[in-house]
Design a protein around this motif. Structure first.
Motif, PDB file in Angstrom:
ATOM      1  N   LYS A 209       0.915  -1.250   0.011  1.00 57.79           N
ATOM      2  CA  LYS A 209      -0.081   0.066  -0.033  1.00 57.79           C
ATOM      3  C   LYS A 209       1.030   1.381   0.148  1.00 57.79           C
ATOM      4  N   THR A 210       0.809   1.900  -0.987  1.00 55.74           N
ATOM      5  CA  THR A 210       1.660   3.178  -1.276  1.00 55.74           C
ATOM      6  C   THR A 210       1.215   4.371  -1.884  1.00 55.74           C
ATOM      7  N   PRO A 211       1.512   5.435  -1.585  1.00 60.07           N
ATOM      8  CA  PRO A 211       1.222   6.597  -2.194  1.00 60.07           C
ATOM      9  C   PRO A 211       1.654   6.904  -3.684  1.00 60.07           C
ATOM     10  N   LEU A 212       2.453   6.010  -4.150  1.00 61.67           N
ATOM     11  CA  LEU A 212       3.402   6.064  -5.240  1.00 61.67           C
ATOM     12  C   LEU A 212       2.384   5.753  -6.374  1.00 61.67           C
ATOM     13  N   VAL A 213       1.380   5.038  -6.205  1.00 64.44           N
ATOM     14  CA  VAL A 213       0.195   4.769  -7.286  1.00 64.44           C
ATOM     15  C   VAL A 213      -1.078   5.208  -6.944  1.00 64.44           C
ATOM     16  N   LYS A 214      -2.036   5.614  -7.878  1.00 63.40           N
ATOM     17  CA  LYS A 214      -3.169   6.168  -7.884  1.00 63.40           C
ATOM     18  C   LYS A 214      -4.442   5.049  -8.102  1.00 63.40           C
ATOM     19  N   GLU A 215      -3.831   3.909  -8.854  1.00 65.25           N
ATOM     20  CA  GLU A 215      -4.721   2.670  -8.866  1.00 65.25           C
ATOM     21  C   GLU A 215      -3.957   1.479  -8.732  1.00 65.25           C
ATOM     22  N   GLU A 216      -4.729   0.563  -8.475  1.00 65.95           N
ATOM     23  CA  GLU A 216      -4.367  -0.836  -8.289  1.00 65.95           C
ATOM     24  C   GLU A 216      -3.504  -1.233  -9.427  1.00 65.95           C
ATOM     25  N   ALA A 217      -2.206  -1.719  -9.308  1.00 64.20           N
ATOM     26  CA  ALA A 217      -1.275  -2.089 -10.275  1.00 64.20           C
ATOM     27  C   ALA A 217      -0.264  -3.533  -9.974  1.00 64.20           C
ATOM     28  N   GLN A 218       0.244  -4.011 -10.852  1.00 64.15           N
ATOM     29  CA  GLN A 218       0.960  -5.120 -10.638  1.00 64.15           C
ATOM     30  C   GLN A 218       2.464  -4.503 -10.396  1.00 64.15           C
ATOM     31  N   GLY A 219       3.008  -4.694  -9.618  1.00 63.24           N
ATOM     32  CA  GLY A 219       4.481  -4.155  -9.541  1.00 63.24           C
ATOM     33  C   GLY A 219       5.571  -4.953  -8.689  1.00 63.24           C
TER      34      GLY A 219
ATOM     35  N   LEU B 282       0.456  -3.541  -6.143  1.00 63.49           N
ATOM     36  CA  LEU B 282       0.563  -2.081  -5.706  1.00 63.49           C
ATOM     37  C   LEU B 282      -0.957  -1.568  -5.471  1.00 63.49           C
ATOM     38  N   LEU B 283      -1.328  -1.270  -4.271  1.00 57.47           N
ATOM     39  CA  LEU B 283      -2.419  -0.535  -3.902  1.00 57.47           C
ATOM     40  C   LEU B 283      -2.346   0.913  -3.280  1.00 57.47           C
ATOM     41  N   PRO B 284      -3.418   1.870  -4.030  1.00 62.25           N
ATOM     42  CA  PRO B 284      -2.999   3.232  -3.592  1.00 62.25           C
ATOM     43  C   PRO B 284      -3.218   3.645  -2.107  1.00 62.25           C
TER      44      PRO B 284
END
Length: 176
Positions: free
Chosen positions: A114-124, A139-141
């Protein structure tokens, strides 16, 4: 003695008021339009509960058993999932930046950040620069500035061999 009786009466009165306030809310007299239900686990806020469908299949896992108390018992990822998550990426990754991570809720299964580096769920992918170990994650916003810290799943922290009790700086990238 009078102080104890007065204190006891005041406590009972407050309890009755609180119960009546809850009753008034339930029947529509309390000023609130909706009644919110308590989360299934009283120690995990409802907004922190992540459902399996919200995670990518490669990083999802079943919830730990209620009696789980150790890192091994709380980490419900399979050996196959761990092997796939630590395999080198098939496609190039796009760096998002670095963030300081702490242990997220250990009862939330799977491999996630869970990170502020993404604005929508993504594979990372997260990489521990101290040892070079990396893991595939969902990756979860997380609300907050990009410089704010992040929370990582128990399973992901274990895969990159980061401390479960310390703050660890990790590199974050989009997968593929």
């Amino acid at each position: 003695m009078k102080r104890f009786l007065i204190s006891g009466a005041a406590a009972l009165s407050l309890t009755a008021c609180a119960q009546m306030g809850g009753l008034a809310d339930r029947i529509g007299l309390g000023g609130r339009a909706e009644v919110s239900e308590a989360p299934a686990d009283p120690f995990v806020p409802a907004e922190a509960i992540v459902t399996e469908t919200a995670l990518a299949p490669a990083t999802a896992a079943p919830p730990p058993p209620p009696a789980a108390r150790t890192a091994e018992a709380l980490d419900t990822t399979t050996p196959e999932q761990r092997a796939a998550a630590t395999a080198a990426p098939a496609q190039p990754t796009r760096a998002l930046g670095t963030t300081v991570v702490s242990l997220g809720s250990p009862t939330e299964p799977g491999l996630w950040l869970k990170t502020p580096l993404v604005k929508e769920e993504a594979q990372g992918r997260v990489t521990n620069p101290a040892n070079g170990k990396s893991s595939l994650v969902t990756l979860l916003p997380l609300d907050g500035p990009a410089t704010a810290g992040s929370r990582m799943s128990l399973a992901a922290l274990r895969l990159i061999e980061a401390s479960l009790t310390d703050l660890t700086e990790v590199e974050v990238a989009l997968e593929g």
